[in-house]
Design a protein around this motif. Structure first.
Motif, PDB file in Angstrom:
ATOM      1  N   PRO A   1      -8.534   1.123   5.158  1.00 54.30           N
ATOM      2  CA  PRO A   1      -9.759   0.313   5.131  1.00 54.30           C
ATOM      3  C   PRO A   1     -10.721   0.712   6.223  1.00 54.30           C
ATOM      4  O   PRO A   1     -11.938   0.676   6.018  1.00 54.30           O
TER       5      PRO A   1
ATOM      6  N   SER B   1       0.847  -1.184   0.000  1.00 61.28           N
ATOM      7  CA  SER B   1       0.000   0.000   0.000  1.00 61.28           C
ATOM      8  C   SER B   1       0.879   1.230   0.000  1.00 61.28           C
ATOM      9  O   SER B   1       1.817   1.343   0.781  1.00 61.28           O
TER      10      SER B   1
ATOM     11  N   VAL C   1      -8.952  -7.990   3.898  1.00 58.59           N
ATOM     12  CA  VAL C   1      -8.029  -7.815   2.789  1.00 58.59           C
ATOM     13  C   VAL C   1      -6.996  -6.734   3.109  1.00 58.59           C
ATOM     14  O   VAL C   1      -5.862  -6.779   2.626  1.00 58.59           O
ATOM     15  N   GLY C   2      -7.368  -5.769   3.962  1.00 53.42           N
ATOM     16  CA  GLY C   2      -6.419  -4.740   4.389  1.00 53.42           C
ATOM     17  C   GLY C   2      -5.450  -5.258   5.446  1.00 53.42           C
ATOM     18  O   GLY C   2      -4.664  -4.487   5.981  1.00 53.42           O
TER      19      GLY C   2
ATOM     20  N   ALA D   1     -18.897   2.991   4.988  1.00 51.28           N
ATOM     21  CA  ALA D   1     -19.734   1.915   4.450  1.00 51.28           C
ATOM     22  C   ALA D   1     -20.767   1.455   5.458  1.00 51.28           C
ATOM     23  O   ALA D   1     -21.897   1.141   5.097  1.00 51.28           O
TER      24      ALA D   1
ATOM     25  N   ALA E   1     -19.416  -7.775   3.410  1.00 49.64           N
ATOM     26  CA  ALA E   1     -18.594  -6.893   2.574  1.00 49.64           C
ATOM     27  C   ALA E   1     -17.630  -6.083   3.422  1.00 49.64           C
ATOM     28  O   ALA E   1     -16.440  -5.934   3.093  1.00 49.64           O
ATOM     29  N   ASN E   2     -18.121  -5.545   4.551  1.00 49.32           N
ATOM     30  CA  ASN E   2     -17.239  -4.768   5.425  1.00 49.32           C
ATOM     31  C   ASN E   2     -16.077  -5.614   5.930  1.00 49.32           C
ATOM     32  O   ASN E   2     -14.926  -5.179   5.943  1.00 49.32           O
TER      33      ASN E   2
ATOM     34  N   ILE F   1     -13.398  -6.136   3.265  1.00 49.71           N
ATOM     35  CA  ILE F   1     -12.451  -5.023   3.127  1.00 49.71           C
ATOM     36  C   ILE F   1     -11.455  -5.030   4.287  1.00 49.71           C
ATOM     37  O   ILE F   1     -10.251  -4.848   4.111  1.00 49.71           O
ATOM     38  N   PHE F   2     -12.011  -5.261   5.483  1.00 47.02           N
ATOM     39  CA  PHE F   2     -11.168  -5.221   6.679  1.00 47.02           C
ATOM     40  C   PHE F   2     -10.076  -6.288   6.608  1.00 47.02           C
ATOM     41  O   PHE F   2      -8.903  -6.023   6.876  1.00 47.02           O
TER      42      PHE F   2
ATOM     43  N   LEU G   1     -12.718   3.571   5.030  1.00 51.11           N
ATOM     44  CA  LEU G   1     -13.682   3.107   4.020  1.00 51.11           C
ATOM     45  C   LEU G   1     -14.857   2.409   4.673  1.00 51.11           C
ATOM     46  O   LEU G   1     -16.019   2.657   4.353  1.00 51.11           O
ATOM     47  N   ILE G   2     -14.533   1.516   5.643  1.00 49.88           N
ATOM     48  CA  ILE G   2     -15.598   0.736   6.260  1.00 49.88           C
ATOM     49  C   ILE G   2     -16.513   1.624   7.092  1.00 49.88           C
ATOM     50  O   ILE G   2     -17.724   1.451   7.102  1.00 49.88           O
TER      51      ILE G   2
END
Lengths: 769, 118, 136
Positions: free
Chosen positions: B73, A709, B46-47, B80, B39-40, B43-44, B76-77
């Motif tokens: 993330p 990142s 994968v980060g 979201a 989905a949340n 993302i969490f 973003l979350i």
């Protein structure tokens, strides 16, 4: 100069209000703006005639190199004077023409908006700025054509005009961008000096073609000409202003403006001259076969635009001079004739020339304006039209690089058609036998006859004193188009030469055509194949095809079953994922690593899975909601464990609110029921499990690779230094990505308003209103 | 832990999708909620996960140093979650209104009432 | 669902939670918290009050209609972005005052923006909850 452009938009906003407060006198009040603009621009006349250029630039989008740049030179001055001058007459004319119309205020608003946009086009010195104003003229034209929006024909005509010019606009944008890239500048006045770079670059031909499509669509050139006759659905003042005198000349303007940088090549000569010539002949040929005043004028307008494009295609100094003079000539006489046509329609109730006659007695002032305009159109001395026509003939004879004989013959034919049409629109209605009309004819009000008379007067004055009034100014106009200085001499008498002979031939042949119209019409009727095979028909077929295709795909995809939509989405997504995975991923590299997992984390994961499965199994609504809550709170706990306190707090609050809302909603919904058959449940179960497995695989693949990142280290380093915040998450939300958050809270607001509307606004309450 | 969560998320996705494919309106809303969580978490995860180190810069420091959970993330979350709540509630209210007007909570029947109307 | 204990408790809880939500909002720039969380805490407080004591009382405890709070919040957020434009920077460039205030700490446009977020979240949530709870 910015204010000069923007003032029109401002006035457009307040025009309806002004109209509401002063009613009858609104036209006389609003006309002050175009008059003031005319005065403002006219005051620069002397400077411009001396060869000066006035430029202003305001930064707009610096990151894209887009400037709000304006430049006033000979070419743009000619245009802005026409736009503001004729605009003033049209505002007055419209105030009387539509005096009883309930939406006159809106008409003023559109008209002033158009005027401002057109000024922007003529003054713009930046390619992107030009494009934006260009599109604004298309939009205001759309609104004006559809002004009588309760008629289907008006709406259809407006749509056709918008689609054709809008599609052309897109091509134009692409072309302008290509030119900008090739020339490495977006400033129009700098393009000419990079002529060689542009013309030798590989992008020249595509750029030229795209720009020409845009110009031809706007200026109604073949094969895009068909929208213009339909646009006559607009109120006549609009036809006079947009669709003859100004907007349709935007394409011609742009050709002229870009002539120094794009012109002079073989491609330019071939395409521009060819299309222009074809247009002037076809449209001229159709013009005199109609009997509707506005239709005749519309086709002669297309023909005249063809002549202008044709001359710019030839591109010699003489041809450019001819184009610029003829542009002025045409705007003056055609604006006047359209206004006359409108007055006749307004006062007699018809515009079919077969039903008109001897109006000169009852409408003397209108007749004077019409007469002057028509004489100029037919090209009779001492009017300016005569000078214009003479130069056209001189230019075609002198175009030695091309085919002078063919060009001259084409110009001759187009002008003969023009003479006949001029006779039709004035001789027939104003002289001869009085005819019975739906309304008893009488003179139009002052506001309506002043326009034709003023324009006719200008035509006469310019014709008589052409050298005195126009010479210096047009030298600059021609220079701006031609790309280098050009000496302009104007006059009525050029001696006894071929050109004069051609002029005489034109008049005689045109007169004969008019005189024997009744005999000639049946002979040429079979030649009109355009209605069945023309571009207009192609447009209709294409348009219906698109609609049919749309409804076909919609019937297939929008079948009304949510689960089929879901399946479509899942199927597409899965196929793409599987395709990528099987071709690009090495499955051996996936690591299943559970060494570091703590006991309570296993318990949490187990709890979530158990809750999720409970949701699918339970037959109680409350149980499902509670299980959903368990999943939510577990997720929140996970956020706590893994260093996301902000998320945890948010999730806890949201979960609480969600449960409250769900209970409130579900309270009023029926109990769980199984509608579907066991078979479909099994099918859906398999799909769901497969998709879940796919997601799991995807995560495993991703987490097996090291994370790279670049953003996160940036935020880590700069949150405090740049944004003065210790909480990086919050800093991202309100500062680094603040714009996203702005969008998000807007969406939230919209959702809340939507919910409010759903709950509180009922169809029944609407009926009560 | 990523490995364990990968399976949890897969199951949540499966449950969410399965519920959304049912004909019952209520299951649709709940499925939407499950899908949001899934989905949340995706993302969490994968980060990447970092235990117990929130991305807060110390009182007297200027940059985030050492190990820390990825703030991006999280940001973003966070949005979201809130937007997801908005969507879920909107869907719930929409469904409630539809039920009141149409009188059924069977999605297939809703389709047919739509077609019989002129 | 009139429960005496719950309604009594929430009556005293409401001001406390509101105060806490403001605290969460203000410290959000440096500690966990912020506009979203603060707004949610405040709305949870009102939601609990609405459930225990009825929507009418909850509405009465709120000085203005929740829909207007959305508008005010959005207005504040947009204004905070515009300030930098007046000062000649692009939209939403953060601007800070140099003075440090007691309790609040540093004051700048991001804090103002977060306040806008806080108000929008409250407005949105309460619009939903109140209207839903009022039912038909």
């Amino acid at each position: 100069m910015l204010y000069a452009v923007v003032s029109g938009f401002g006035a457009a906003l307040v025009a309806p209000l002004i109209h509401q407060s002063v009613r009858r006198w609104s036209g006389w009040l609003l006309v002050l703006l175009p008059l003031a603009l005319f005065g403002y621009f006219a005051s620069h006349m002397e400077q411009i005639s001396d060869g000066e250029k006035i430029a202003f630039a305001y930064t707009w989008v610096p990151s894209l190199d887009v400037e709000l740049a304006f430049m006033l030179d000979g070419l743009s001055l000619l245009f802005v004077l026409l736009v503001s001058g004729i605009g003033a007459l049209i505002v007055l004319y419209g105030s009387a023409y539509l005096a009883d119309h309930p939406q006159l205020g809106r008409f003023y608003a559109y008209l002033l908006m158009f005027m401002a946009s057109m000024l922007g086009v003529a003054l713009a010195d930046n390619l992107i700025t030009l494009f934006i104003f260009w599109e604004l003229t298309s939009i205001s034209s759309y609104l004006l054509i559809a002004f009588k929006h309760d008629y289907e024909s008006s709406r259809e005509a407006a749509k056709k005009a918008l689609i054709v010019t809008g599609a052309g606009g897109l091509a134009l944008l692409a072309g302008l961008i290509l030119v900008g890239i090739e020339a490495d500048t977006w400033t129009i006045s700098e393009l000419a000096s990079r002529k060689d770079v542009i013309q030798e670059g590989g992008l020249y031909l595509p750029a030229l073609l795209l720009i020409l499509v845009g110009c031809f669509a706007k200026s109604a050139q073949f094969p895009f000409h068909f929208w213009l006759p339909y646009a006559m659905e607009a109120p006549t003042p609009v036809s006079a202003y947009l669709h003859s005198a100004t907007m349709v000349k935007a394409g011609v303007y742009l050709l002229a403006r870009l002539h120094p940088s794009l012109g002079g090549t073989d491609e330019w000569h071939a395409i521009v001259t060819g299309v222009g010539g074809l247009t002037m002949l076809i449209a001229g040929f159709i013009a005199w076969q109609h009997t509707d005043l506005k239709k005749i004028l519309a086709y002669t307008t297309i023909s005249a635009l063809g002549i202008l494009v044709f001359l710019l295609g030839i591109g010699t100094g003489l041809a450019v001079k001819g184009a610029m003079i003829f542009l002025l000539v045409h705007s003056l006489y055609k604006g006047a004739l359209f206004m006359v046509a409108g007055s006749i329609d307004h006062e007699t109730g018809t515009r079919d020339i077969a039903q008109l006659g001897d109006l000169a007695k009852s409408m003397p002032f209108t007749a004077v304006g019409a007469g002057l305009a028509a004489l100029s159109m037919a090209g009779l001395p001492p009017l300016l039209g005569f000078i214009g026509k003479e130069i056209i003939y001189e230019a075609t004879q002198e175009a030695h690089d091309l085919l002078p004989l063919v060009l001259t013959a084409a110009a001759l034919l187009a002008n003969i058609f023009n003479v006949a049409a001029a006779a039709m629109v004035t001789l027939k209605p104003f002289t001869g036998q009085a005819a019975h009309t739906p309304k008893h004819p009488h003179e139009a009000p002052l506001a309506m006859w002043i326009g034709p008379v003023v324009l006719g007067g200008f035509t006469l004055a310019f014709g008589v004193a052409s050298n005195l009034l126009l010479k210096d100014f047009f030298a600059q106009t021609v220079a701006a188009v031609y790309g280098k200085p050009y000496e302009v001499k104007l006059g009525l008498w050029h001696g006894l030469n071929t050109t004069l002979v051609l002029s005489v031939v034109t008049l005689v042949a045109g007169g004969l055509l008019y005189a024997y119209l009744r005999q000639i019409l049946p002979i040429v009727k079979p030649l009109n194949v355009g209605e069945k095979l023309g571009p207009d028909r192609l447009y209709d077929i294409g348009f219906e095809g698109i609609l049919d295709f749309a409804s076909l795909t919609e019937r297939f995809f929008q079948n009304g079953h949510l689960r089929y939509y879901l399946m479509t989405i899942i199927f597409t997504l899965s196929s793409l994922l599987i395709l990528t995975m099987t071709t690009q991923i090495d499955f051996d590299s996936i690591q299943l690593n559970v060494d570091d997992v703590l006991l309570h984390e296993y318990l949490l994961a187990g709890l979530m899975i158990a809750a999720a499965i409970t949701i699918t199994m339970t037959s109680s609504r409350l149980m499902a909601v509670a299980a959903l809550g368990v999943v939510g709170y577990s997720v929140a706990l996970l956020y706590v464990f893994y260093g996301a306190p902000d998320l945890a707090m948010t999730q806890f609050s949201i979960e609480t609110l969600s449960v409250v809302v769900l209970v409130l909603v579900l309270y009023r919904l029926p109990k769980f029921k199984d509608f579907s058959t066991p078979r479909s449940r099994a099918r859906d179960g398999i799909i769901a499990v497969m998709f879940g497995g796919l997601v799991t695989t995807l995560i495993l693949i991703i987490t097996s690779e090291p994370l790279q990142s670049r953003l996160s280290p940036y935020f880590a380093e700069n949150s405090y230094v740049l944004a003065k915040g210790h909480n990086v998450v919050n800093v991202i939300l309100v500062d680094f990505r603040g714009f996203d958050t702005m969008g998000e809270i807007t969406v939230l607001g919209v959702a809340a308003i939507g919910i409010f509307a759903l709950l509180k606004l009922r169809p029944s309450s609407r009926k009560e209103e | 832990m990523e490995t364990v969560l990968a399976f949890v998320i897969g199951i949540l996705f499966a449950v969410g999708i399965y519920l959304m494919m049912r004909r019952s309106l209520v299951k649709l809303i709940i499925g939407l909620g499950v899908l949001g969580h899934a989905a949340n978490l995706l993302i969490f995860t994968v980060g990447r996960l970092t235990r117990g180190e929130p991305p807060l810069i110390g009182k007297h420091e200027e940059v985030l140093s050492g190990t820390f959970a990825d703030p991006l993330p999280q940001a973003l979350i966070l949005t979201a979650i809130v937007i997801g709540f908005g969507v879920q509630v909107f869907a719930a209210v929409l469904i409630k209104s539809a039920y009141r007007i149409v009188g059924t909570d069977d999605l297939d029947e809703m389709k047919s009432t739509d077609e019989t109307q002129p | 669902m009139p429960s005496l204990i719950l309604s009594t408790a929430t009556r005293y809880l409401l001001p406390l939670m509101l105060l806490f939500s403001v605290f969460v909002l203000i410290r959000g720039h440096n500690e966990p918290g912020g506009g979203f969380i603060g707004g949610l805490v405040a709305s949870t407080a009102y939601a609990l009050y609405a459930i225990s004591s009825g929507v009418e009382k909850a509405r009465a405890a709120l000085p203005i209609e929740p829909r207007y709070i959305i508008a005010v919040g959005l207005g504040i957020a947009v204004t905070s972005g515009m300030i930098s434009m007046i000062l000649g920077d692009p939209f939403m460039t953060s601007q800070w005052l140099d003075t440090v205030f007691p309790v609040i700490g540093k004051v700048g446009t991001p804090v103002m923006f977060d306040t806008g977020v806080y108000l929008v979240v409250i407005g949105v949530t309460l619009t939903i909850i109140f209207n839903l709870a009022e039912g038909e």
